[in-house]
Design an enzyme around this catalytic site. Structure first.
Site, PDB file in Angstrom:
ATOM      1  CG  ASP A  62      -2.147   0.955   1.717  1.00  0.00           C
ATOM      2  OD1 ASP A  62      -1.144   1.958   0.532  1.00  0.00           O
ATOM      3  OD2 ASP A  62      -2.500   1.593   2.612  1.00  0.00           O
ATOM      4  CG  ASN A  88       0.014   4.847 -12.283  1.00  0.00           C
ATOM      5  OD1 ASN A  88       0.060   5.784 -13.588  1.00  0.00           O
ATOM      6  ND2 ASN A  88      -0.106   3.534 -12.612  1.00  0.00           N
ATOM      7  CE1 TYR A 153      -7.104  11.385  -9.649  1.00  0.00           C
ATOM      8  CE2 TYR A 153      -8.124  13.099 -10.888  1.00  0.00           C
ATOM      9  CZ  TYR A 153      -8.009  11.407 -10.735  1.00  0.00           C
ATOM     10  OH  TYR A 153      -7.153  11.108 -11.668  1.00  0.00           O
ATOM     11  CE  LYS A 157      -3.850  11.922 -10.281  1.00  0.00           C
ATOM     12  NZ  LYS A 157      -2.973  10.782 -10.262  1.00  0.00           N
TER      13      LYS A 157
END
Length: 242
Positions: A62, A88, A153, A157
């Protein structure tokens, strides 16, 4: 005999991560492939690489857990140092912020941002000793422009973009180049349920991208051909955000 370079790729069992692993294997990298639960996907990726004469080591852990990262990598890093680290691993838990649970916020931040820290902080000291390396962080168009329903998100990012730029400054003198790739709409499991008929008109190239198109950009950033590009964000998005 020339020693093969190693590429450590997180979230490599499917989608963009899998495409990156296959592309770097073609470029003669030994692949260290991280994944969490998708053992079948990881094994399939490993099989493809090995059937084509490459080498792939599976590393299930993890990325959001620093202890697991260190435990899984420490014995390997004592022997070998990856030339390329590709952060990634990621997933989305979409929803408007006013109704977003703390769990959905925290899990997305933990995997993307804490995952970046956990992997990079573990591997980077070894790269610094070698005075060479490439780090590529997979961001997103969502980190470059506002997207409703993706505050968690987008925050994660966008954070990767800031981390990329700052880390690039820190390690440039040790010949370690740090860049980000920001994919737009790419044909993966994450986008399979999106309403394409509504999205396609907004993409100047008129189609979703492929994981392979992202992987080829990553491969360039990891290659010796890239010797002067660092701290940058390369947007692979068909022109949707320019």
């Amino acid at each position: 005999m020339k020693t093969q370079k190693i590429a450590l790729i997180t979230g490599g069992s499917k989608g963009i991560g899998k495409a990156i692993a296959l592309e770097l294997a073609k470029e003669q990298y030994t692949v260290w492939l991280n994944y969490l639960t998708d053992h079948n996907g990881a094994k399939e990726t490993q099989n493809i690489i090995e059937q084509n004469g490459g080498s792939c080591k599976l590393l299930p852990f993890d990325v959001s857990n620093l202890g697991e990262c260190q435990q899984s990598l420490s014995h390997l890093l004592e022997e070998e140092t990856p030339f390329a680290l590709i952060n990634n691993a990621g997933f989305s838990r979409d929803g408007i912020l006013a109704m977003m649970s703390e769990e959905d916020w925290t899990k997305v931040i933990n995997v993307h941002l804490n995952g970046f820290y956990n992997l990079t902080a573990t591997v980077l000291p070894f790269m610094l000793r070698k005075r060479r390396g490439r780090i590529v962080n997979i961001s997103s168009t969502s980190g470059e422009t506002g997207v409703g329903g993706q505050v968690n998100y987008s925050a994660a990012k966008a954070g990767l973009i800031g981390a990329t730029r700052s880390l690039a400054v820190e390690v440039a003198k040790r010949n370690i180049l740090v860049n980000a790739v920001a994919p737009g709409f790419i044909d993966t499991e994450m986008t399979k349920n999106l309403p394409k008929e509504q999205i396609l008109p907004s993409i100047p190239l008129g189609r979703f991208g492929t994981p392979e198109e992202v992987a080829q950009v990553v491969a360039f950033l990891c290659s010796e051909k890239n010797s002067y590009l660092t701290g940058q964000v390369l947007s692979v998005n068909g022109g949707i955000y320019t």
